[in-house]
Enzyme design. Sequence first.
Site, mmCIF file in Angstrom:
data_model
loop_
_atom_site.group_PDB
_atom_site.id
_atom_site.type_symbol
_atom_site.label_atom_id
_atom_site.label_comp_id
_atom_site.label_asym_id
_atom_site.label_seq_id
_atom_site.Cartn_x
_atom_site.Cartn_y
_atom_site.Cartn_z
ATOM 1 C CG ASP A 189 -2.072 -1.015 1.005
ATOM 2 O OD1 ASP A 189 -2.461 -1.243 -0.145
ATOM 3 O OD2 ASP A 189 -2.539 -1.591 1.999
ATOM 4 C CE1 TYR A 245 -9.043 -4.044 6.595
ATOM 5 C CE2 TYR A 245 -7.184 -2.842 7.487
ATOM 6 C CZ TYR A 245 -8.076 -3.887 7.560
ATOM 7 O OH TYR A 245 -8.004 -4.769 8.596
HETATM 8 NI NI NI Z 1 -7.058 -6.602 8.081
#
Ligand code: NI
Length: 692
Positions: free
Chosen positions: A358, A442
């Site tokens: 990420d 997320y």
């Molecule tokens: Ni997770």
Amino acid sequence: MPMPESHPTSTGSQLSRRHFLSSSAVIAGALGAQILDTDCQAAPPAAATSAPAKESQPPVAAPPSHPLEPLNQTEISQAVDIVRKAKSVDEKWRFVTVTLSEPAKDVLLTFVPHTPFPRRAFVIVINRTTGQSFEAVVDLKTNKLDRFDALPAGLQPSITIDEFVECEAAVKRDPLFLAALKKRGNLDVNLIMVEPWSAGNYGTELPEDKGRRLSRALCFVRSEATDNGYARPLDGVVVVIDLNAMSVLRVEDYGVIPLPPESGNWTRQYLKDVRKDIRPLEISQNQGPSFTVDGYEVSWQKWKFRIGFSAREGLVLHNISYRDGDRERPIVGRASVCEMVVPYGDPQEKYFRKNAFDIGEYGIGMMANSLELGCDCLGHIRYFDAWMCDSRGQPVSIKNAICLHEEDVGLLWKHTDWRNNQTETRRSRRLAVSFISTVGNYEYGFFWYLYQDGTIQCEIKLTGIMNTTVLAPGEKAEFGTVVAPQLNAPFHQHLFAARLDMSVDGPENSLYEVNMVSLPRGPGNPHGNGFQAVSTLLETESQAKRSVNSGTARFWRVVNSNRKNRLGQAVGYRLLPGENSPTFVQPDAAVLRRAGFTAHNLWATPYTPAERFPAGNYPNQHPTGDGLPYWTTANRNLVNTDLVLWYVFGQNHVPRPEDWPVMPVATIGFSLKPDGFFERNPALDVPPSVTV
Ligand code: NI
């Protein structure tokens, strides 16, 4: 995984897309433009702060006043212009990043405020026509290119936000993809969410993939515009896209699986029964905060540091020091969370490539939330904007990307002398500096805390929505947890790496490992109760490849052997691990060839300016890896050197039904604690709280 789109309505999504693509735009926070009420009380500009007015950006930025200040919008435009003119870079190219080329340490050491200093920009561009990428360094003082180098063939810079947005549009107009929707009961293309995952490098690429800049997009289906698409993954459809041509190469179809039956909504319009027994809890700082801000320099009680920010790492803390009497004592020269990888544990053909870097493949700073739209902080808050560029080379800002505030954190210290009835109690306060990124489904909150007892803490808050896959009716979840009917949340891990350029009372530091040793019974230990803390000097890079060990209560200690405290001990700081987990991916699996840094929890290297990212500068589609495992084969000396610590910490996520549909925060991190750095408890001088 990547994707700026988690906006609650299609209107919000389109709005933010226009923002991403617009030159003057502010990147809208992922919470969505509709959510305006927040718990924050944004502070009015404090008289004590002399920073450029962050609340309303002037059209032309004030010149930087320190060599470590992030590039402002004027400098970003200047760097883009220089590259464009010098190398005939036209609109068909992409600017991946335009960021500060951080000055050499000798520049920082000799810098005198209000005197000139060098200013350079580091630029990465892609020629979309040829597929060739280049690195450039631009001298903003002389308006010249210092260098312009082609990247070795096959290296791909990180994926840009413009590519996310354009990729979704390209997928949605592709006839093969539309045919896949038709095959699945004529799904409405307007309700599809496309997530352009990085393609990685697994040695499984088809001949047509060779040399291309790729994404393997996964898709999800909303039932209406505001619905949570992650409740209904479009499993079995993987779209492979050439990001330079911005066209679909192929649609991989692994078979039709029925969509899960249930919605998984979490936004307020879907919540019918909210609890009604909560009364306001207000934090009042009617005399203002105890910190002051000068440009990007923050002072708080005895602490001082500078705020930095980059599209790749997000928040960076520079020059963290503590005033001890009349001495300004350095502790950490530069601190950031500089890489992370999220391996998923499902080995099926359609899933095994799900492993996102990420930070290195997308840029965690690029996806920072604009906290004006929502922030979890109470009290007097000071925000900082972040400036970066879009892929057309236009400066864009994330307003209020960084949040600075104080928090009460309970007990600092206490003792009651019950014989004479004396009690002293102190409350602890910490300074929190943070940003929160939305990476597709997320959220990652990156929080750095400074405490009154000299502790520095890094805490990552993980929340948001878990990535999901579909189970056929009656199918068991082998590699995940069933979180709703026919909905599987796969086992996965979040493996982070922090880079800590240590400077404990100066640049020359050494590294020790401390393990508890239980002594065997014998003449020196007749009762069997003896145990000792045993310190071992880690002299070289090979010796410093270490892992956590709760069995010996292991920690590490960075000392300056040239500086002793009054007890004759070398002054030091302790690196104290928190929760940690090894990875359960096989060491020879492709993802770990690119993420070799996850093999150890601790690495140490002598400071080398080019060694910034533990999986190398370009992990995206990288064939074999780069970074820490390669640099450290030199096995350099670590004794009395300018030491850089790399701490790797993994959160192992075995999903729970309670993590669905939106996950309560999980935290992970580490601390740096003074260890012989001070003469005694440095928080002894904190005054008693005023009781009203
Ligand atoms: Ni997770």
